[in-house]
Design an enzyme around this catalytic site. Sequence first.
Site, PDB file in Angstrom:
ATOM      1  N   SER A  43      13.506  57.580 -12.257  1.00  0.00           N
ATOM      2  CA  SER A  43      13.427  57.509 -10.737  1.00  0.00           C
ATOM      3  C   SER A  43      12.113  58.332 -10.510  1.00  0.00           C
ATOM      4  O   SER A  43      11.121  58.099 -10.809  1.00  0.00           O
ATOM      5  CB  SER A  43      14.652  58.114 -10.028  1.00  0.00           C
ATOM      6  OG  SER A  43      14.580  57.993  -8.701  1.00  0.00           O
ATOM      7  N   ASP A 203      16.380  51.690  -9.560  1.00  0.00           N
ATOM      8  CA  ASP A 203      16.436  53.099  -9.914  1.00  0.00           C
ATOM      9  C   ASP A 203      17.792  53.146 -10.737  1.00  0.00           C
ATOM     10  O   ASP A 203      18.610  52.841 -10.822  1.00  0.00           O
ATOM     11  CB  ASP A 203      16.734  53.781  -8.620  1.00  0.00           C
ATOM     12  CG  ASP A 203      16.381  55.084  -8.750  1.00  0.00           C
ATOM     13  OD1 ASP A 203      16.899  55.843  -9.745  1.00  0.00           O
ATOM     14  OD2 ASP A 203      15.916  56.002  -7.900  1.00  0.00           O
TER      15      ASP A 203
END
Length: 283
Positions: A43, A203
């Site tokens: 992320s 993500d």
Amino acid sequence: MSDTFFDQIVFSGGGTRCMWQGGFMEVLRQEIPLDPARITGVSGGACSACGFVTHRGTRVRDIFIEAFERHDRNIPLHEPFDGKRGNSPHQLIYREVIDRCFGDPEAERLLSTGPQLQILIARPPDHDWAKLTGAAMTLVYEADTIVRSNPHLRWAEAAGLVGELIDGREAALNGRIVNLVCAAATIPPAFDPPLWDGAPAIDAGMVDQAPLPVPDEGSTLILLTKRFRDLPQAPGRVYVQPSEPVPADKIDFTDPQKLRDTWDLGEADGREFLKNIHEITTR
């Protein structure tokens, strides 16, 4: 003692909360030898990882602050996407920032010739409905973090989200590191899932907030960006979390002062960490 305190460093996710990692590592690398063989990022931690490898931590901070100073409000997620590229305003801003941070030949050279760099992305359960199923995974992820409060997540993966470690050095060598860092931070529904190697990517912080490298060998420093109730206890691993909730919000793109304050908290926590570094690394 080897010539580095940690063989591996893991950069957790957290959007703009990852600014804490930058401040923390900026303090550490000035005081102790840090030359890890393996680095992973997930992320927003993918950006932190690249900033560490390129020695551009403060530059990354300043570019984010400059970009956020131009935006006086958060753009509602229901506002129309860019018609040509299909991206949300948040996503376009993030890509512009990452391109300024790492889109130049010198950054690509440093990243392609540096330590092993692996960046975790996730594949949504249904590629044809990537945004919808990816958004559903965020709900599962939030429930997991609230109930279990452990950086190593379980529920989203059990529901069909698949994590995939990508070779960051190869991506940099092929001029794709900006695409990879952006793909790693694709948060449905705020961001539209891009394709990575022909399949949608989102993500992967919903799969694991602290993905260990492959191979996983030696001492490991794991940098979290929020506090967890249940921190694992494992030989050779040092989990570090902020001393208090960081000022920055995960996808608040409007308040540069929160970025400064989050960086400053990272520096302060880094100085506290160094006071006990020898005790911590010999446990």
